[in-house]
Design an enzyme around this catalytic site. Structure first.
Site, PDB file in Angstrom:
ATOM      1  N   ARG A   1      42.332  45.121  46.127  1.00  0.00           N
ATOM      2  CA  ARG A   1      42.242  45.912  44.893  1.00  0.00           C
ATOM      3  C   ARG A   1      41.277  45.253  43.919  1.00  0.00           C
ATOM      4  O   ARG A   1      41.361  44.051  43.657  1.00  0.00           O
ATOM      5  CB  ARG A   1      43.626  46.042  44.258  1.00  0.00           C
ATOM      6  CG  ARG A   1      43.632  46.836  42.930  1.00  0.00           C
ATOM      7  CD  ARG A   1      43.603  45.934  41.730  1.00  0.00           C
ATOM      8  NE  ARG A   1      43.741  46.627  40.456  1.00  0.00           N
ATOM      9  CZ  ARG A   1      43.640  46.050  39.266  1.00  0.00           C
ATOM     10  NH1 ARG A   1      43.399  44.755  39.193  1.00  0.00           N
ATOM     11  NH2 ARG A   1      43.776  46.741  38.161  1.00  0.00           N
TER      12      ARG A   1
ATOM     13  N   THR B   1      43.921  38.593  31.547  1.00  0.00           N
ATOM     14  CA  THR B   1      42.518  38.397  31.905  1.00  0.00           C
ATOM     15  C   THR B   1      41.886  37.566  30.795  1.00  0.00           C
ATOM     16  O   THR B   1      42.315  37.641  29.651  1.00  0.00           O
ATOM     17  CB  THR B   1      41.860  39.788  31.954  1.00  0.00           C
ATOM     18  OG1 THR B   1      42.409  40.494  33.059  1.00  0.00           O
ATOM     19  CG2 THR B   1      40.356  39.714  32.090  1.00  0.00           C
TER      20      THR B   1
ATOM     21  N   GLY C   1      43.388  48.191  33.709  1.00  0.00           N
ATOM     22  CA  GLY C   1      42.106  48.285  34.397  1.00  0.00           C
ATOM     23  C   GLY C   1      41.606  49.705  34.569  1.00  0.00           C
ATOM     24  O   GLY C   1      40.429  50.005  34.374  1.00  0.00           O
TER      25      GLY C   1
ATOM     26  N   GLY D   1      39.692  45.437  40.038  1.00  0.00           N
ATOM     27  CA  GLY D   1      39.985  45.968  38.710  1.00  0.00           C
ATOM     28  C   GLY D   1      38.713  46.127  37.892  1.00  0.00           C
ATOM     29  O   GLY D   1      37.621  46.218  38.429  1.00  0.00           O
ATOM     30  N   ASP D   2      38.882  46.116  36.578  1.00  0.00           N
ATOM     31  CA  ASP D   2      37.727  46.364  35.717  1.00  0.00           C
ATOM     32  C   ASP D   2      36.892  45.124  35.442  1.00  0.00           C
ATOM     33  O   ASP D   2      35.712  45.239  35.101  1.00  0.00           O
ATOM     34  CB  ASP D   2      38.205  46.932  34.373  1.00  0.00           C
ATOM     35  CG  ASP D   2      39.064  45.917  33.641  1.00  0.00           C
ATOM     36  OD1 ASP D   2      38.558  45.315  32.666  1.00  0.00           O
ATOM     37  OD2 ASP D   2      40.214  45.703  34.041  1.00  0.00           O
TER      38      ASP D   2
END
Lengths: 326, 324
Positions: free
Chosen positions: A224, A196, A249, A226-227
């Site tokens: 999905r 990321t 995540g 994630g964070d």
């Protein structure tokens, strides 16, 4: 005020056997992005503009897991997400499920500034992108051959392959590594793609901003999230600091990691580095993650409990550093 | 010590003149859901089970903005989202963009328990729901005549289209009145603690009237609309964008942890000082069995009960209480 400061990251969790050439490429990209940010800061661009333009650069380069070069879903497609936050007024914008927008971080900024909402996803985000006239491309644009290869490996193994940049040939010789790989994201379901990207900036007026962008987990389920697009988890900025996180995540979300750094500064009066160290040490349990942060006073800090984090930081007094390992 | 439970049916500009035919069904529903939750806690069900079953009940009730009865997007469709969190383990699950799943909160729980992920949305979430055998129905099931009317009124009151080229003010202080005294924002939620101090929180919503397709609010964002750890469990409601930037649910817990504030003081601080007026309400319980339900809007549909037998219901600042 302490002057401007900037930090960038390209992911936490790096294979110690990563080929030297890849390490060099990564450092060069981080250096280039830092320099872009530094020029912008010297031209007095506000923090929010600087984080956006630096993350755009990271998205456009296929090296890390964002924009072009994003990890692939189980279907072999790319679904990108990003968020951006302006410490002034804590304005924020986020997008998920983006499939044709060249620069997700810029779309996130438009959500923040030109929509009545803070977070748009999937077809709604794509529709908004078209209304706004942002640059769109085919989903294929984001897909790299390397990632196609990695997806295949991930599906065949159906287990965590530690780092997908080890060339397939090398896999036999590093069988020891694969047998007891340094694990991230605990469950044997997908390849962990840690890269990321993110950027945090404080400008010379003490304004903080943060932005994070990613393609998510290799072989992830469609849909999905994630964070990275979640305010308070992967990204946060307020009048005290700006934070961008990367890593597992789930751990980042449960730990509301980005918000945590700001909360301990605000409620416990910790300084920036202390806050970062506290959060990494106390808030991750078995989770693996890293983060970069800047404070309104012109400080910069990073912390990670992973093996390495691609990162770079610079401050107005001339300090500049790019690194991968401890 | 002792168990405690609190639930809400949304905070907003609930006008005191709201007609009885709108107020009474909601009041009855909240009392009913409170009793269900209380019975479950007395039967030693885990707080996670309790909050899920109470929120399912609220989702099924067409008078609240969740599940059936969800408000409509600008295209007249329903997109539901929900989130659940277990305070003991800090495991959580969230879903967004659901159109056919009868109980979004249950899908959120399945995401938490059966996937390595926390958050699934839109097509991916719908597909997963089918794979897991959750109950799904035609999207029209969720749409009620009241909400069709609400959307129509909202669009008429906002005849001037938002100009997307101009910066948009997000901290809107007052909702646009629709004349029927009915709040346009709202969400349902439940928090519970057992007498071992285990906490859980759950929140579910259809979102914001006339929202853009694909808009995600605070409800599924851990730390914004929903949060639970070993100190407290929080479920927030209000204007999603404000709750998100204020990381409301997490901040209540953070104030308790880092500044040593009590549950009540921490929640009051967040609601009174960290989010603009008319934007937020929340219900929260602590590991010690305390309850608080502050809001800075005109009203919030809420109910709570504690093991000592005290039960409370309210819409506006005044409350009605009784012995269980």
């Amino acid at each position: 005020m302490g002057g401007w400061a900037i930090a960038v990251h390209g992911g936490a969790g790096v294979d110690p056997n990563l080929p030297q050439q890849r390490q060099e490429e990564a450092k060069q990209l981080l250096t280039r992005c830092l320099n872009l940010g530094i020029s912008a800061l010297r031209s007095n661009l506000p923090a929010i503009d600087v984080v956006e333009l630096v993350v755009r650069e990271l998205e456009s380069d296929p090296l890390f897991n964002s924009g072009r070069g994003s990890a692939l879903t189980a279907k072999g497609t790319v679904e990108m997400e990003a968020s951006i936050m302006d410490g002034c007024g804590r304005r924020c914008g986020a997008v998920s499920g983006v499939t044709t927008v060249k620069n997700p971080v810029s779309l996130a900024r438009l959500v923040m500034e030109r929509s009545p909402h803070s977070y748009l996803a999937f077809s709604g985000a794509e529709e908004f992108a078209r209304q706004q006239g942002v640059e769109v491309v085919d989903n294929e644009y984001f897909i790299t051959e390397e990632n196609v290869g990695m997806l295949k490996l991930a599906k065949e193994a159906n287990t965590i392959v530690f780092d997908y940049r080890i060339p397939a040939l090398g896999l036999e010789t590093c069988s020891a590594v694969v047998e007891s790989p340094i694990q991230m994201n605990g469950l044997p379901i997908s390849v962990y793609a840690p890269e990321t990207v993110g950027c945090v900036v404080v400008d010379s007026q003490g304004r903080c901003a943060a932005a994070t962008s990613t393609g998510g987990l290799m072989n992830k389920m469609t849909g999905r999230i994630g964070d990275s697009p979640l305010i308070g988890a992967g990204t946060y900025a307020c009048n005290l600091c700006g934070v961008s996180c990367t890593g597992e995540g789930e751990a980042i979300i449960r730990g509301t990691l980005a918000r945590e750094v700001a909360a301990v500064m605000e409620y416990k009066g910790l300084g920036l580095q202390e806050a970062v160290d506290f959060v990494v040490k106390e808030r991750l349990d078995e989770g693996k993650a890293g983060l970069i942060a800047v404070s309104s006073k012109g400080e910069v800090a990073c912390g990670f409990n992973t093996t390495g984090m691609f990162r770079g930081c610079a401050t107005e007094d001339g300090f500049m550093e790019v690194g991968i390992w401890d | 010590m002792g168990w405690a439970i609190a639930l809400h049916g949304g905070a907003g500009d609930i006008a005191p003149e709201i007609p009885p035919e709108r107020r009474q069904p909601r009041e009855a529903a909240l009392r009913h859901c409170l009793q269900i939750g209380v019975d479950a806690l007395k039967a030693q069900k885990s707080p996670l089970d309790v909050v899920e079953l109470v929120v399912r009940e609220l989702e099924n009730n067409p008078h609240f903005n969740a599940g059936k009865g969800s408000v409509l997007t600008t295209e007249g469709t329903v997109e539901m989202e929900a989130c659940i969190m277990d305070g003991k383990t800090k495991k959580c699950g969230a879903v967004s963009g659901l159109t056919t799943v009868v109980n979004a909160i249950s899908l959120a729980r399945v995401v938490m328990e059966k996937t390595p992920h926390i958050y699934l949305a839109f097509d991916g979430a719908e597909k997963f729901a089918r794979e897991q055998g959750l109950e799904t129905v035609d999207p029209s099931h969720f749409i009620t005549p009241a909400n069709i009317e609400r959307l129509k009124q909202f669009k008429e009151a906002n005849r001037v289209q938002i100009d997307y080229a101009q910066p948009v003010e997000k901290d809107v202080k007052k909702e646009i009145p629709t004349g029927d005294g009915d709040s346009q924002i709202g969400t349902v939620g439940c928090v519970a603690v057992d007498n071992d101090g285990n906490l859980a929180a759950a929140t579910s919503t259809g979102g914001f009237v006339n929202k853009m397709v694909g808009r995600i609010g605070d409800t599924p964002i851990i730390g914004a609309g929903t949060y639970a750890n070993n100190l407290c469990a929080v479920s927030a409601t209000g204007r999603g964008e404000a709750v998100m930037r204020g990381t409301v649910a997490r901040d209540v817990a953070a104030l308790m942890e880092f500044k040593g504030l009590s549950l009540k003081d921490a929640a009051a601080c967040v609601v009174e000082e960290r989010v603009p007026r008319d934007n937020v309400g929340l219900v929260a319980v602590s590991a010690k069995g305390e309850v608080t339900m502050p809001f800075n809007t005109t009203g919030m549909y809420r109910a709570s009960a504690t093991e000592d037998g005290y039960a409370e219901f309210g819409i506006w600042p005044s409350v009605e209480n009784w012995v269980l």
